[in-house]
Design an enzyme around this catalytic site. Structure first.
Site, PDB file in Angstrom:
ATOM      1  N   CYS A  45       5.125   3.684  -3.053  1.00 13.50           N
ATOM      2  CA  CYS A  45       5.806   3.132  -4.231  1.00 13.50           C
ATOM      3  C   CYS A  45       5.393   3.812  -5.532  1.00 13.50           C
ATOM      4  CB  CYS A  45       5.522   1.631  -4.342  1.00 13.50           C
ATOM      5  SG  CYS A  45       3.784   1.284  -4.603  1.00 13.50           S
ATOM      6  N   ASP A  67       2.642   3.289  -7.137  1.00 13.80           N
ATOM      7  CA  ASP A  67       1.762   2.437  -7.937  1.00 13.80           C
ATOM      8  C   ASP A  67       0.298   2.837  -7.746  1.00 13.80           C
ATOM      9  OD1 ASP A  67       3.794   0.970  -9.064  1.00 13.80           O
ATOM     10  OD2 ASP A  67       3.850  -0.469  -7.414  1.00 13.80           O
ATOM     11  N   CYS A 107       2.160  -4.156  -7.918  1.00 12.85           N
ATOM     12  CA  CYS A 107       2.993  -5.366  -7.911  1.00 12.85           C
ATOM     13  C   CYS A 107       2.160  -6.617  -7.627  1.00 12.85           C
ATOM     14  CB  CYS A 107       4.062  -5.215  -6.850  1.00 12.85           C
ATOM     15  SG  CYS A 107       3.320  -5.233  -5.214  1.00 12.85           S
ATOM     16  N   CYS A 162       1.129  -2.416  -0.070  1.00 16.80           N
ATOM     17  CA  CYS A 162       0.430  -2.849  -1.293  1.00 16.80           C
ATOM     18  C   CYS A 162      -0.981  -3.327  -0.952  1.00 16.80           C
ATOM     19  CB  CYS A 162       1.186  -3.983  -1.972  1.00 16.80           C
ATOM     20  SG  CYS A 162       2.960  -3.745  -1.989  1.00 16.80           S
TER      21      CYS A 162
HETATM   22 FE1  FES Z   1       3.643  -0.803  -5.318  1.00 20.15          FE
HETATM   23 FE2  FES Z   1       3.288  -3.192  -4.322  1.00 20.15          FE
HETATM   24  S1  FES Z   1       5.144  -2.180  -4.631  1.00 20.15           S
HETATM   25  S2  FES Z   1       1.780  -1.815  -4.979  1.00 20.15           S
END
Ligand code: FES
Length: 213
Positions: free
Chosen positions: A36, A38, A63, A107
């Site tokens: 993702c 992140d 998230c 995640c």
């Molecule tokens: Fe990226 Fe959850 S969608 S850490």
């Protein structure tokens, strides 16, 4: 429409335990998720004699699931020895949270990876590793995995961002496909250094941007 989150996930998301930064941490690690884009940063305070994790903090740019998992994992890791904390995995974290939706498992993996990397950094810096094999290009590439370019959200190792790597007498030169004037060159520099400097035999890490030769 929201995902079906358990009450426990919601609680840890709304009231995250151990969220924030730590000054004078004994080890830190930043991990990115190739799934993702992140990121999460982890901080550890470790007792030098007992190797017990005395304090642990996280900063998540991810998230709700990532925040909730980081919260529960840091709670589980606090007071444990490094060895015990290494055994924490996303499955137990997810179970303790009352389950996570399948699309959110990465995640939880991200949070677990950050804890493991911070422990690994600590062990490298303190010479607690069993095999002191000299750092080679393979290990460097392994360590640079999941460095995320904030602009694209992409894993820099997957997009041939690294042009070449030279290792001479503990000095590592990493040539990257990015100009120094780029708005994220500072982030990339910091993250590459953070990942390579803890290696037990590394003295200096230099990042050479495109226009620097
Ligand atoms: Fe990226 Fe959850 S969608 S850490």
């Amino acid at each position: 429409m929201g995902l079906p989150y358990s009450d426990k996930v919601l609680d840890h998301f709304m009231n995250p335990r151990n969220a924030g930064e730590m000054e004078n941490a004994d080890a830190t690690a930043t991990e990115g998720s190739p799934a993702c884009g992140d990121q999460i940063k982890l901080f550890l305070k470790v007792n030098p004699v007992t190797r017990v994790i005395e304090d642990i903090k996280f900063k998540s740019y991810g998230c709700a699931s990532n925040i909730a998992t980081a919260s529960i994992i840091t709670e589980m890791a606090k007071g444990k020895t490094l060895e015990e904390a290494k055994a924490i995995n996303w499955q137990t974290a997810s179970e303790n949270l009352g389950g996570l939706p399948a699309v959110k498992i990465h995640c939880a993996v991200l949070a677990v990876d950050a804890v493991r990397s911070a422990i690994d950094n600590y062990e490298q810096e303190h010479g607690l590793i069993r095999e002191k094999a000299p750092t080679d290009e393979k290990r460097i590439r392994e360590r640079l995995k999941h460095v995320i370019n904030p602009l694209t959200g992409l894993d820099v190792m997957q997009v041939n961002f690294i042009r070449s790597i030279e290792i001479t007498d503990g000095i590592i030169n990493v040539h990257v496909n990015m100009g120094k004037e780029h708005q994220f060159s500072g982030n990339i520099l910091e993250e590459i250094k953070e990942r390579l400097e803890p290696l037990w035999d590394v003295k200096e890490v230099r990042v050479i941007f495109k226009n620097e030769g």
